[in-house]
Every structure is written in C-alpha cells, then in structure tokens.
Design a protein around this motif. Structure first.
Motif, PDB file in Angstrom:
ATOM      1  N   VAL A   1     -80.426  58.896  15.289  1.00 31.88           N
ATOM      2  CA  VAL A   1     -80.016  57.840  14.356  1.00 31.88           C
ATOM      3  C   VAL A   1     -79.022  56.902  15.031  1.00 31.88           C
ATOM      4  N   GLY A   2     -78.057  57.470  15.727  1.00 27.18           N
ATOM      5  CA  GLY A   2     -77.063  56.642  16.400  1.00 27.18           C
ATOM      6  C   GLY A   2     -77.675  55.736  17.450  1.00 27.18           C
ATOM      7  N   VAL A   3     -78.588  56.292  18.237  1.00 31.74           N
ATOM      8  CA  VAL A   3     -79.240  55.516  19.300  1.00 31.74           C
ATOM      9  C   VAL A   3     -80.088  54.382  18.713  1.00 31.74           C
ATOM     10  N   LEU A   4     -80.735  54.629  17.589  1.00 29.67           N
ATOM     11  CA  LEU A   4     -81.565  53.597  16.968  1.00 29.67           C
ATOM     12  C   LEU A   4     -80.749  52.518  16.270  1.00 29.67           C
TER      13      LEU A   4
ATOM     14  N   VAL B   1     -76.580  45.264  17.213  1.00 33.29           N
ATOM     15  CA  VAL B   1     -76.303  44.204  18.196  1.00 33.29           C
ATOM     16  C   VAL B   1     -77.221  42.998  17.954  1.00 33.29           C
ATOM     17  N   THR B   2     -78.489  43.259  17.739  1.00 30.06           N
ATOM     18  CA  THR B   2     -79.451  42.170  17.529  1.00 30.06           C
ATOM     19  C   THR B   2     -79.111  41.368  16.279  1.00 30.06           C
ATOM     20  N   LEU B   3     -78.880  42.050  15.173  1.00 25.57           N
ATOM     21  CA  LEU B   3     -78.580  41.356  13.925  1.00 25.57           C
ATOM     22  C   LEU B   3     -77.269  40.598  14.009  1.00 25.57           C
ATOM     23  N   PHE B   4     -76.276  41.160  14.673  1.00 28.17           N
ATOM     24  CA  PHE B   4     -74.980  40.480  14.781  1.00 28.17           C
ATOM     25  C   PHE B   4     -75.131  39.177  15.563  1.00 28.17           C
ATOM     26  N   LEU B   5     -75.852  39.221  16.667  1.00 30.64           N
ATOM     27  CA  LEU B   5     -76.021  38.016  17.486  1.00 30.64           C
ATOM     28  C   LEU B   5     -76.835  36.945  16.761  1.00 30.64           C
ATOM     29  N   LEU B   6     -77.693  37.370  15.830  1.00 29.69           N
ATOM     30  CA  LEU B   6     -78.499  36.408  15.069  1.00 29.69           C
ATOM     31  C   LEU B   6     -77.750  35.842  13.860  1.00 29.69           C
ATOM     32  N   ALA B   7     -76.588  36.406  13.539  1.00 28.76           N
ATOM     33  CA  ALA B   7     -75.897  36.035  12.301  1.00 28.76           C
ATOM     34  C   ALA B   7     -75.202  34.685  12.374  1.00 28.76           C
ATOM     35  N   ASP B   8     -74.963  34.173  13.573  1.00 26.47           N
ATOM     36  CA  ASP B   8     -74.276  32.884  13.749  1.00 26.47           C
ATOM     37  C   ASP B   8     -72.901  32.868  13.071  1.00 26.47           C
ATOM     38  N   ALA B   9     -72.162  33.953  13.249  1.00 27.42           N
ATOM     39  CA  ALA B   9     -70.786  33.993  12.717  1.00 27.42           C
ATOM     40  C   ALA B   9     -69.867  33.480  13.809  1.00 27.42           C
ATOM     41  N   ASN B  10     -69.767  32.175  13.943  1.00 31.18           N
ATOM     42  CA  ASN B  10     -69.104  31.555  15.091  1.00 31.18           C
ATOM     43  C   ASN B  10     -67.671  31.125  14.835  1.00 31.18           C
ATOM     44  N   ASP B  11     -67.214  31.239  13.605  1.00 34.06           N
ATOM     45  CA  ASP B  11     -65.821  30.876  13.299  1.00 34.06           C
ATOM     46  C   ASP B  11     -64.973  32.148  13.430  1.00 34.06           C
ATOM     47  N   GLN B  12     -64.087  32.149  14.398  1.00 30.96           N
ATOM     48  CA  GLN B  12     -63.297  33.366  14.666  1.00 30.96           C
ATOM     49  C   GLN B  12     -62.388  33.699  13.483  1.00 30.96           C
ATOM     50  N   ARG B  13     -62.496  34.945  13.013  1.00 23.94           N
ATOM     51  CA  ARG B  13     -61.681  35.433  11.886  1.00 23.94           C
ATOM     52  C   ARG B  13     -61.070  36.773  12.310  1.00 23.94           C
ATOM     53  N   THR B  14     -59.860  36.752  12.779  1.00 23.76           N
ATOM     54  CA  THR B  14     -59.255  37.966  13.348  1.00 23.76           C
ATOM     55  C   THR B  14     -58.748  38.939  12.289  1.00 23.76           C
ATOM     56  N   ARG B  15     -58.624  38.489  11.029  1.00 19.02           N
ATOM     57  CA  ARG B  15     -58.052  39.371  10.005  1.00 19.02           C
ATOM     58  C   ARG B  15     -58.986  39.621   8.815  1.00 19.02           C
ATOM     59  N   ASP B  16     -59.985  38.810   8.612  1.00 24.46           N
ATOM     60  CA  ASP B  16     -60.829  38.989   7.424  1.00 24.46           C
ATOM     61  C   ASP B  16     -62.289  38.676   7.722  1.00 24.46           C
ATOM     62  N   PHE B  17     -62.759  39.085   8.903  1.00 24.34           N
ATOM     63  CA  PHE B  17     -64.104  38.711   9.333  1.00 24.34           C
ATOM     64  C   PHE B  17     -65.170  39.153   8.331  1.00 24.34           C
ATOM     65  N   VAL B  18     -65.169  40.412   7.951  1.00 23.92           N
ATOM     66  CA  VAL B  18     -66.238  40.928   7.083  1.00 23.92           C
ATOM     67  C   VAL B  18     -66.206  40.252   5.722  1.00 23.92           C
ATOM     68  N   ALA B  19     -65.024  40.152   5.124  1.00 26.41           N
ATOM     69  CA  ALA B  19     -64.918  39.520   3.804  1.00 26.41           C
ATOM     70  C   ALA B  19     -65.374  38.059   3.851  1.00 26.41           C
ATOM     71  N   HIS B  20     -65.111  37.399   4.967  1.00 19.10           N
ATOM     72  CA  HIS B  20     -65.449  35.980   5.078  1.00 19.10           C
ATOM     73  C   HIS B  20     -66.958  35.759   5.256  1.00 19.10           C
ATOM     74  N   TYR B  21     -67.599  36.644   6.043  1.00 16.61           N
ATOM     75  CA  TYR B  21     -69.003  36.419   6.387  1.00 16.61           C
ATOM     76  C   TYR B  21     -69.981  37.297   5.601  1.00 16.61           C
ATOM     77  N   ALA B  22     -69.490  38.079   4.659  1.00 19.00           N
ATOM     78  CA  ALA B  22     -70.381  39.007   3.938  1.00 19.00           C
ATOM     79  C   ALA B  22     -71.521  38.285   3.217  1.00 19.00           C
ATOM     80  N   GLY B  23     -71.342  37.006   2.888  1.00 18.63           N
ATOM     81  CA  GLY B  23     -72.379  36.270   2.164  1.00 18.63           C
ATOM     82  C   GLY B  23     -73.495  35.745   3.046  1.00 18.63           C
ATOM     83  N   LEU B  24     -73.315  35.751   4.375  1.00 18.77           N
ATOM     84  CA  LEU B  24     -74.367  35.280   5.267  1.00 18.77           C
ATOM     85  C   LEU B  24     -75.570  36.234   5.194  1.00 18.77           C
ATOM     86  N   PRO B  25     -76.779  35.715   5.018  1.00 17.59           N
ATOM     87  CA  PRO B  25     -77.953  36.600   4.845  1.00 17.59           C
ATOM     88  C   PRO B  25     -78.136  37.585   5.992  1.00 17.59           C
TER      89      PRO B  25
END
Length: 418
Positions: free
Chosen positions: A110-113, A119-143
C-alpha cells in the motif's frame, strides 16, 4: 501571523530527532532487529516531516529545490512512510518474524503504491502560491489537490486505525510494564492523529460547501503535533521508563530514610549500642553517599532493636489513652496502631530518661506490630516515626498518662501518711 506551526512543530521536530539519536546506538551495538530498524526509520521520517513544515525551513527547501510548496509533498510522503514504519515495528513486536513479514507485506505494498500516486497528483494540482502556514486549508478546494488529499488521508487514516488496533491488541499481553504503558501512549497518539485526519477531511468537504477550512485549522495542527508527542513518548518509554522507576524508587527510599530519622535518633540516643554507626547531624545523615538500600534496611533493624529494648517500659495506660484519642479523631487501621505505638515509645523513652524502674511483666503484653516483609515494615515504621515526631495524639496521650500516674502516686502517698 504565527500559528501552531511556529511553536508546536519545532518541538515535535526536536523530540523526533532526539528520539532518533537516542535509539540509533542500539542498532550499532548489536544485531539489527527489524523492529528496531523500523522504529529508527519512523523517527527519521517524522523528524523530517516536522522539520520541513516549520515555516522558515519550508520556504528554504522550496527555494533550494525551485518548486513552490514542494516541502508539503515531501513532508506528507514522509508521514505515510512514518505510519507504515510504526505498523511494521508493532508487527515485529507482536508476532514471530515469519508471521510478521507475512502480515507486513500488504502494508508495504500500500505504501509503495500510494507514494507515486501522491507525487503525480500533487504536481498536477498547480498549487503555485507558497503557503507556509496554511497550505492544506488554502488549497483544499482545488479539484486535483482534493483528490490528492483524499488519497493521502485514506492511507494515513487506515494506517492510524491499524496502529491503534495493533497497540490495543498487544498492550494487555506485553510483559514489561513500561512497554505496556508505551503502547497505550502510542494508541493515544494514534487517536490524536485521527483528529488531524478528520480535520483534513473536513477541509475537503468544507471547501465544497463554501465553508472556510481555516476555522478548524487549529484542530488539524494540534492533532498532528500533539499526536506525535504522545507517539514518540510511547515508542521510547520502554527504554527510558525503567530509569524513571529506578529514580522513583530511590526517592521513595530516601524519603523513608529521612522520615525515620526522628524516631531512630531518639532510640539511638537512649540505647547507643543498637546503632552500627553513631548518629550524626540530620543534614549529614540525609545525604550520606553510601548505599541507600543498605542504610534504610539497617535503620529499620536498628529501630526494631530499640523498640524491643523499650518494651519493659511500656505503659498500658498510654496505649488505652492513645487509642481513645485516635478513635475520637477518626483515625483507624494502621494509622491508629502507629499512633498507639508511637505514644508507647515516647512514654517509654521519657520513663527511661527519668530513671524509672522497668516493668518486665508488661513486655509480653505488647507484641511487635508491623508487616512481614521489609517494604511493608518500612512503610509501617514511617507511620510510627511520623506520629512520634508530630502527632498531637502522642503528646496528649503521654501527657495525660503522666498526669494520671502522678495523681495516683500522690493519692497513694497521702494514704500511706495517714
């Protein structure tokens, strides 16, 4: 604005690195057991995770690699590796090696898969605005990032539940008390990890419903940071916990040794021959560097020798008065017995110092009380020593008995002169 990341996460990182440095020597000293290797890997992964999410480090790593928010991806991949490592460690603790490897196989798969998909999904997410303290909360709405986060949380939550299940299964049968406590603490850490997972899942749902995930961001941060503190403590406590027990035993012995001093000193002053060493000042006696267990045992023996020597001076009236006063004060059990014995000892010492004649017939009337083992005997004599030193019942019983004795003596003297 500073958040929990700036305070709690550096603490988590420091604890994890310290735990890794603490456990690494055990791998070098002997055979590298799979459980020990998995534990060190877990500490390395979680130390890396919380180091990367410290805001200044986060920004520095992004600049060095040249990709915005790459620190988040690395840290969350490390979380998955950390979770799998703890699962493996618990399996090798709980099962024989062959059985543990068989059970570990699907967890490794499971871990290997999951990692390359993340990595693939993160690179495709286009989360390009650096958020050092609230990254997940800020980008959670991106599909795309929502899918990434859902995959990450699924692997994380399944791993947390598995850790809790393994810990609760193995803890009751763990032979060593500190190992059992450590497993329960690890389960507490896993439960707080679930709080983090639920808060992150709420980020996905909340963003879809138009809510602001920042409202419960504190829950995610405290769940993650607090859970790691409990987990690190639980995973290391089997090693350093016994030293805590040893220190507590020493402190308890030292407390008992000091508590016995007033009674011991009074008895040795009255009968110097009972002491192996002559009495010294209270301060020097308390901090004697010699073996504490031997000195405590010796003190118990010397007190008992002194008490036996005083039995001919015991006065039944003192015991009766002390019992009555103790019962009136609501004292019962060993505390009452200790107060009575302390009263007898105080009265006997006064009689001996005054040069009064012994009363051999009463020696058999007061059989020694206490416990059958050294620990119980010490605990009982500590109660006697405390009553001897500070109990108002002891002072009142001795004073009352002495007053009655003088009154009786005066009455007898008056009758003899008539």
């Amino acid at each position: 604005m500073k958040t929990v990341n700036d305070v709690l996460y550096p603490i988590d990182a420091a604890l994890a690195w310290a735990a890794l440095l603490f456990k690494l020597p055990s791998l070098r000293r002997g055979r590298r057991e799979p459980a020990g290797v998995a534990l060190c890997l877990a500490f390395a992964f979680i130390a890396t995770t919380f180091t990367l999410v410290i805001p200044p480090v986060y920004a520095t790593v992004d600049d060095l690699i040249g990709t915005k928010n790459i620190a988040v991806l690395i840290s969350q991949c490390c979380v998955i590796c950390y979770t799998v490592s703890i699962q493996l460690m618990l399996l090798f603790w709980a099962y024989p090696a062959t059985d543990a490897w068989r059970r570990a196989r699907w967890r490794l798969i499971v871990g290997v898969l999951v990692l390359p998909c993340m990595v693939t999904l993160f690179l495709l997410a286009d989360a390009n605005d650096q958020r050092t303290r609230d990254f997940v909360a800020h980008y959670a709405g991106l599909p795309v990032y929502s899918v990434y986060l859902l995959l990450y949380l699924s692997a994380y939550m399944v791993g947390r539940v598995d850790i809790i299940r393994l810990g609760l299964h193995y803890a009751p049968v763990a032979g060593r008390p500190w190992l059992r406590r450590g497993l329960y603490l690890t389960c507490v850490g896993g439960t707080l990890g679930l709080v983090y997972g639920v808060a992150r899942a709420a980020d996905i749902v909340g963003a879809r419903l138009g809510a602001d995930p920042h409202q419960w961001e504190i829950l995610a941060q405290v769940g993650a940071g607090g859970g790691v503190i409990f987990t690190i403590t639980g995973l290391t406590i089997p090693t350093w916990g016994p030293y805590v027990s040893r220190a507590l035993r020493w402190l308890r012995r030292h407390h008992d040794y000091r508590s016995l001093y007033p009674l011991w000193h009074a008895l040795v002053t009255a009968s110097p021959q009972i002491a192996l060493d002559p009495p010294r000042s209270r301060r020097l006696d308390h901090w004697d560097p010699r073996d504490l267990q031997f000195r405590l045992t010796r003190r118990v023996v010397e007190i008992r020798d002194g008490m036996l020597g005083l039995r001919p001076y015991f006065d039944d009236n003192v015991a009766t008065i002390a019992r009555s006063l103790g019962e009136q004060a609501g004292i019962e059990g060993d505390d009452l017995v200790a107060a009575i014995e302390a009263s007898l000892l105080r009265s006997a010492l006064d009689s001996m110092a005054a040069g009064e004649s012994m009363q051999p017939r009463r020696a058999a009337d007061h059989e020694p009380t206490g416990a059958e083992d050294v620990v119980g005997e010490t605990a009982y004599l500590v109660k006697v020593a405390h009553a001897f030193d500070v109990s108002p019942i002891v002072a009142t019983a001795v004073r009352t008995a002495d007053s009655r004795r003088r009154t009786a003596a005066n009455a007898a003297s008056s009758r003899s002169t008539r």
